[in-house]
Design a protein around this motif. Structure first.
Motif, PDB file in Angstrom:
ATOM      1  N   GLY A  56     110.939 125.025  52.941  1.00 59.24           N
ATOM      2  CA  GLY A  56     110.296 126.132  53.645  1.00 59.24           C
ATOM      3  C   GLY A  56     109.895 125.730  55.324  1.00 59.24           C
ATOM      4  O   GLY A  56     110.279 126.695  55.997  1.00 59.24           O
ATOM      5  N   GLU A  57     109.704 124.390  55.488  1.00 63.27           N
ATOM      6  CA  GLU A  57     109.532 124.052  56.624  1.00 63.27           C
ATOM      7  C   GLU A  57     110.959 124.193  57.605  1.00 63.27           C
ATOM      8  O   GLU A  57     110.968 124.515  58.832  1.00 63.27           O
ATOM      9  N   VAL A  58     111.904 123.890  57.016  1.00 56.61           N
ATOM     10  CA  VAL A  58     113.410 123.934  57.525  1.00 56.61           C
ATOM     11  C   VAL A  58     113.766 125.413  57.654  1.00 56.61           C
ATOM     12  O   VAL A  58     114.245 125.700  58.810  1.00 56.61           O
ATOM     13  N   ALA A  59     113.320 126.084  56.762  1.00 55.73           N
ATOM     14  CA  ALA A  59     113.754 127.556  56.935  1.00 55.73           C
ATOM     15  C   ALA A  59     112.981 128.266  58.111  1.00 55.73           C
ATOM     16  O   ALA A  59     113.478 129.106  58.790  1.00 55.73           O
ATOM     17  N   ARG A  60     111.722 127.810  58.330  1.00 54.48           N
ATOM     18  CA  ARG A  60     111.061 128.198  59.324  1.00 54.48           C
ATOM     19  C   ARG A  60     111.522 127.870  60.510  1.00 54.48           C
ATOM     20  O   ARG A  60     111.314 128.661  61.688  1.00 54.48           O
ATOM     21  N   LEU A  61     112.182 126.667  60.686  1.00 55.75           N
ATOM     22  CA  LEU A  61     112.506 126.092  61.919  1.00 55.75           C
ATOM     23  C   LEU A  61     114.013 126.785  62.355  1.00 55.75           C
ATOM     24  O   LEU A  61     114.145 127.110  63.483  1.00 55.75           O
ATOM     25  N   LEU A  62     114.829 127.333  61.097  1.00 56.90           N
ATOM     26  CA  LEU A  62     115.830 127.965  61.546  1.00 56.90           C
ATOM     27  C   LEU A  62     115.627 129.397  62.115  1.00 56.90           C
ATOM     28  O   LEU A  62     116.335 129.859  62.939  1.00 56.90           O
ATOM     29  N   GLN A  63     114.810 130.038  61.623  1.00 54.48           N
ATOM     30  CA  GLN A  63     114.110 131.340  61.790  1.00 54.48           C
ATOM     31  C   GLN A  63     113.718 131.269  63.422  1.00 54.48           C
ATOM     32  O   GLN A  63     113.706 132.133  64.253  1.00 54.48           O
ATOM     33  N   GLY A  64     113.165 129.970  63.851  1.00 52.87           N
ATOM     34  CA  GLY A  64     112.449 130.057  64.998  1.00 52.87           C
ATOM     35  C   GLY A  64     113.566 129.540  66.280  1.00 52.87           C
ATOM     36  O   GLY A  64     113.047 129.436  67.404  1.00 52.87           O
ATOM     37  N   MET A  65     114.716 129.246  65.919  1.00 53.72           N
ATOM     38  CA  MET A  65     115.575 128.675  67.098  1.00 53.72           C
ATOM     39  C   MET A  65     116.500 129.875  67.644  1.00 53.72           C
ATOM     40  O   MET A  65     116.910 130.855  66.889  1.00 53.72           O
ATOM     41  N   ARG A  66     117.207 129.603  68.546  1.00 50.63           N
ATOM     42  CA  ARG A  66     118.056 130.473  69.262  1.00 50.63           C
ATOM     43  C   ARG A  66     119.442 130.047  69.026  1.00 50.63           C
ATOM     44  O   ARG A  66     119.888 128.665  68.874  1.00 50.63           O
ATOM     45  N   GLY A 163     114.785 117.873  58.876  1.00 51.54           N
ATOM     46  CA  GLY A 163     113.875 118.864  59.334  1.00 51.54           C
ATOM     47  C   GLY A 163     113.259 118.383  60.767  1.00 51.54           C
ATOM     48  O   GLY A 163     113.248 119.194  61.697  1.00 51.54           O
ATOM     49  N   TRP A 164     112.655 117.031  60.908  1.00 51.58           N
ATOM     50  CA  TRP A 164     112.443 116.482  62.094  1.00 51.58           C
ATOM     51  C   TRP A 164     113.746 116.789  63.147  1.00 51.58           C
ATOM     52  O   TRP A 164     113.442 117.038  64.250  1.00 51.58           O
ATOM     53  N   ASP A 165     114.995 116.344  62.915  1.00 49.69           N
ATOM     54  CA  ASP A 165     115.986 116.377  63.691  1.00 49.69           C
ATOM     55  C   ASP A 165     116.071 117.743  64.432  1.00 49.69           C
ATOM     56  O   ASP A 165     116.275 117.944  65.468  1.00 49.69           O
ATOM     57  N   LEU A 166     116.039 118.588  63.418  1.00 47.63           N
ATOM     58  CA  LEU A 166     116.246 120.077  63.894  1.00 47.63           C
ATOM     59  C   LEU A 166     115.027 120.560  64.849  1.00 47.63           C
ATOM     60  O   LEU A 166     115.204 121.296  65.913  1.00 47.63           O
ATOM     61  N   ALA A 167     113.936 120.206  64.418  1.00 43.56           N
ATOM     62  CA  ALA A 167     112.795 120.673  65.275  1.00 43.56           C
ATOM     63  C   ALA A 167     112.834 120.038  66.729  1.00 43.56           C
ATOM     64  O   ALA A 167     112.671 120.760  67.715  1.00 43.56           O
ATOM     65  N   VAL A 168     112.990 118.758  66.927  1.00 48.31           N
ATOM     66  CA  VAL A 168     112.927 117.958  68.347  1.00 48.31           C
ATOM     67  C   VAL A 168     114.239 118.601  69.077  1.00 48.31           C
ATOM     68  O   VAL A 168     114.254 118.742  70.155  1.00 48.31           O
ATOM     69  N   ALA A 169     115.313 118.944  68.199  1.00 48.57           N
ATOM     70  CA  ALA A 169     116.466 119.062  68.929  1.00 48.57           C
ATOM     71  C   ALA A 169     116.348 120.568  69.462  1.00 48.57           C
ATOM     72  O   ALA A 169     117.342 120.989  70.387  1.00 48.57           O
ATOM     73  N   THR A 170     115.777 121.414  69.024  1.00 44.67           N
ATOM     74  CA  THR A 170     115.483 122.667  69.297  1.00 44.67           C
ATOM     75  C   THR A 170     114.018 123.082  69.752  1.00 44.67           C
ATOM     76  O   THR A 170     113.822 124.380  70.122  1.00 44.67           O
ATOM     77  N   GLY A 171     113.260 122.048  70.383  1.00 43.61           N
ATOM     78  CA  GLY A 171     112.168 122.446  70.933  1.00 43.61           C
ATOM     79  C   GLY A 171     110.984 122.855  69.956  1.00 43.61           C
ATOM     80  O   GLY A 171     110.222 123.679  70.530  1.00 43.61           O
ATOM     81  N   GLN A 172     110.961 122.605  68.876  1.00 40.53           N
ATOM     82  CA  GLN A 172     109.913 123.234  68.262  1.00 40.53           C
ATOM     83  C   GLN A 172     108.801 121.930  67.555  1.00 40.53           C
ATOM     84  O   GLN A 172     109.438 120.837  67.505  1.00 40.53           O
ATOM     85  N   ASP A 173     107.766 122.509  67.017  1.00 41.06           N
ATOM     86  CA  ASP A 173     106.874 121.644  66.178  1.00 41.06           C
ATOM     87  C   ASP A 173     107.468 121.073  64.918  1.00 41.06           C
ATOM     88  O   ASP A 173     107.946 122.185  64.107  1.00 41.06           O
ATOM     89  N   HIS A 174     107.312 119.998  64.137  1.00 41.50           N
ATOM     90  CA  HIS A 174     107.696 119.778  62.911  1.00 41.50           C
ATOM     91  C   HIS A 174     106.275 119.272  62.231  1.00 41.50           C
ATOM     92  O   HIS A 174     105.552 118.772  62.716  1.00 41.50           O
ATOM     93  N   ARG A 175     106.323 119.886  61.103  1.00 36.50           N
ATOM     94  CA  ARG A 175     104.900 119.928  60.105  1.00 36.50           C
ATOM     95  C   ARG A 175     105.201 118.994  59.134  1.00 36.50           C
ATOM     96  O   ARG A 175     106.124 119.373  58.307  1.00 36.50           O
TER      97      ARG A 175
END
Length: 229
Positions: A56-66, A163-175
């Motif tokens: 679900g955290e990965v899904a949140r990050l995907l929704q939040g990226m450009r 998930g962390w890889d995706l978060a920092v690569a797209t400028g988002q917080d990872h939980r």
């Protein structure tokens, strides 16, 4: 009647979190000839919940990226953002098949030209449902030759680390909560020797003396916890 009796007798604030209630429901919903015990079912329930939460955290990050970030680099040197997202989609399809003891699907392009985050959501839902079944954790994986409970932990590893890889690569917080961080650290420590031999992990990165559990897990996996896009 059993449910009502349990609710009335349960001493916890949230009866849904009670292991006795969860055991009762698992035994009711699955094969009536298979009787589980608290010692066998509680680890499965906990791992299933962690997989669901990390996915679900990965899904949140995907929704939040450009979408214009697709070509950007990630802390995982092998992947751009698009390639990382494709890998995460493949992870959901692959581990869904493995939970069902089916043949492992071939790697490839799982995004196509019309991919949206909702596609991942649907694939994640199938994976979470597949790993809800107690028999998913039984035996050995025909594809990996590993115990199925270890395979389930690999799902969690992929979602948490990538998930962390995706978060920092797209400028988002990872939980990530501390218990999942400790489990991830244990998994990385177990997988690191073979992971380095196969090129999945890079060389360990020195971690700060003040690094937390998850940062140390990242460093052990060959990632720089201070990496930023």
């Amino acid at each position: 009647m059993q449910v009502i009796e349990h609710i009335l007798a349960c001493g916890q604030d949230d009866f849904l979190r009670c292991s006795e209630f969860q055991l009762m429901m698992w035994n009711a919903l699955e094969d009536p000839e298979v009787v589980l015990t608290p010692d066998s079912v509680e680890p499965m329930i906990e791992l299933h919940e962690r997989i669901s939460h990390a996915g679900g955290e990965v899904a949140r990050l995907l929704q939040g990226m450009r979408a214009d970030r697709f070509g950007d680099p990630t802390p995982c040197a092998a992947y751009t953002v698009r390639e990382l997202i494709n890998h995460l989609n493949y992870v959901t399809v692959m581990f869904t098949a493995l939970a069902k003891k089916a043949d492992m699907p071939a790697d490839g392009d799982y995004l196509g030209d019309d991919w949206t985050p909702e596609v991942f959501d649907a694939r994640l839902a199938e994976l979470v449902e597949a790993w809800r079944a107690p028999e998913a954790y039984e035996g050995t994986s025909p594809s990996f030759g590993l115990p199925m409970d270890v395979v389930a932990k690999m799902v969690l590893f992929d979602f948490v680390i990538h998930g962390w890889d995706l978060a920092v690569a797209t400028g988002q917080d990872h939980r990530v909560d501390e218990e999942t961080a400790h489990l991830t650290m244990d998994l990385v420590a177990m997988m690191a020797p073979q992971g380095r031999q196969t090129g999945v992990f890079g060389d360990e990165v020195p971690a700060s003396p003040h690094a937390g559990t998850f940062e140390r897990a990242l460093a052990l996996s060959g990632r720089d916890p201070a990496w930023r896009a």
